[in-house]
Scaffold this motif. Structure first.
Motif, mmCIF file in Angstrom:
data_model
loop_
_atom_site.group_PDB
_atom_site.id
_atom_site.type_symbol
_atom_site.label_atom_id
_atom_site.label_comp_id
_atom_site.label_asym_id
_atom_site.label_seq_id
_atom_site.Cartn_x
_atom_site.Cartn_y
_atom_site.Cartn_z
ATOM 1 N N ALA A 22 40.708 51.340 30.243
ATOM 2 C CA ALA A 22 40.402 51.717 28.513
ATOM 3 C C ALA A 22 39.270 52.430 28.317
ATOM 4 C CB ALA A 22 40.180 50.323 28.100
ATOM 5 N N ASP A 23 39.351 53.047 27.208
ATOM 6 C CA ASP A 23 38.549 54.030 26.517
ATOM 7 C C ASP A 23 37.784 53.581 25.543
ATOM 8 O OD1 ASP A 23 38.914 56.092 28.854
ATOM 9 O OD2 ASP A 23 40.388 56.797 27.832
ATOM 10 N N LEU A 24 36.486 53.637 25.202
ATOM 11 C CA LEU A 24 36.093 53.447 23.928
ATOM 12 C C LEU A 24 35.621 54.520 23.265
ATOM 13 C CD1 LEU A 24 35.138 51.227 21.686
ATOM 14 C CD2 LEU A 24 32.670 51.610 23.022
ATOM 15 N N LYS A 25 36.478 54.800 22.051
ATOM 16 C CA LYS A 25 36.448 56.188 21.320
ATOM 17 C C LYS A 25 35.836 55.843 20.013
ATOM 18 C CE LYS A 25 39.916 58.399 23.809
ATOM 19 N NZ LYS A 25 41.017 59.479 23.871
ATOM 20 N N LYS A 26 34.950 56.849 19.626
ATOM 21 C CA LYS A 26 34.303 56.827 18.221
ATOM 22 C C LYS A 26 34.999 58.202 17.382
ATOM 23 C CE LYS A 26 30.014 57.109 15.714
ATOM 24 N NZ LYS A 26 28.475 57.221 15.970
ATOM 25 N N CYS A 51 35.060 47.866 27.751
ATOM 26 C CA CYS A 51 34.887 48.389 26.601
ATOM 27 C C CYS A 51 34.982 47.389 25.321
ATOM 28 C CB CYS A 51 36.436 49.142 26.286
ATOM 29 S SG CYS A 51 36.548 50.633 27.280
ATOM 30 N N ILE A 52 35.497 46.126 25.309
ATOM 31 C CA ILE A 52 35.304 45.163 24.164
ATOM 32 C C ILE A 52 33.729 44.911 24.109
ATOM 33 C CG2 ILE A 52 35.777 42.931 23.276
ATOM 34 C CD1 ILE A 52 38.638 43.368 24.611
ATOM 35 N N ARG A 53 33.009 44.478 25.332
ATOM 36 C CA ARG A 53 31.752 44.259 25.398
ATOM 37 C C ARG A 53 30.930 45.590 24.641
ATOM 38 N NH1 ARG A 53 32.892 42.796 30.622
ATOM 39 N NH2 ARG A 53 33.684 40.727 30.656
ATOM 40 N N GLU A 54 31.240 46.439 24.943
ATOM 41 C CA GLU A 54 30.275 47.761 24.702
ATOM 42 C C GLU A 54 30.753 48.091 23.179
ATOM 43 O OE1 GLU A 54 28.530 50.339 25.914
ATOM 44 O OE2 GLU A 54 28.254 49.085 27.705
#
Length: 98
Positions: A22-26, A51-54
């Motif tokens: 997964a990727d965390l995107k802003k 990613c959920i934790r981040e």
């Protein structure tokens, strides 16, 4: 009985692969609002659980600027998870702790 999730949600009774990439995107923002005419950029790459934790570690005022992009799973209606859906997933009993 199987329930089809509403858009932007997930099916609680279906297993989730938390180890999926997964990727965390802003999203770029202006006055703490998404600028949807621009493209979101990656801030973190790891597993869905990571990613959920981040995401949940981000300041609450900025959390709406993020999305998690992961592979589509039977529990999701798409491959982009909103912050609200990510928070609901984090509260599941089977969500991996730390």
């Amino acid at each position: 009985m199987f329930e089809i999730p509403e858009p932007g949600t997930f099916a609680e009774n279906i297993a989730i692969a938390y180890d999926a990439p997964a990727d965390l995107k802003k999203w770029p923002s202006l006055n703490n609002q998404r600028v949807t005419s621009k493209t979101p950029y990656m801030v973190y790459n790891g597993t869905l659980a990571d990613c959920i934790r981040e995401l949940l570690a981000k300041p609450i005022k900025q959390i709406s600027l993020y999305d998690i992009v992961t592979e589509r799973q039977p529990a999701f209606d798409g491959n982009v998870l909103s912050p609200g859906v990510a928070a609901e997933i984090a509260m599941r009993k089977d969500f991996p702790k730390g």
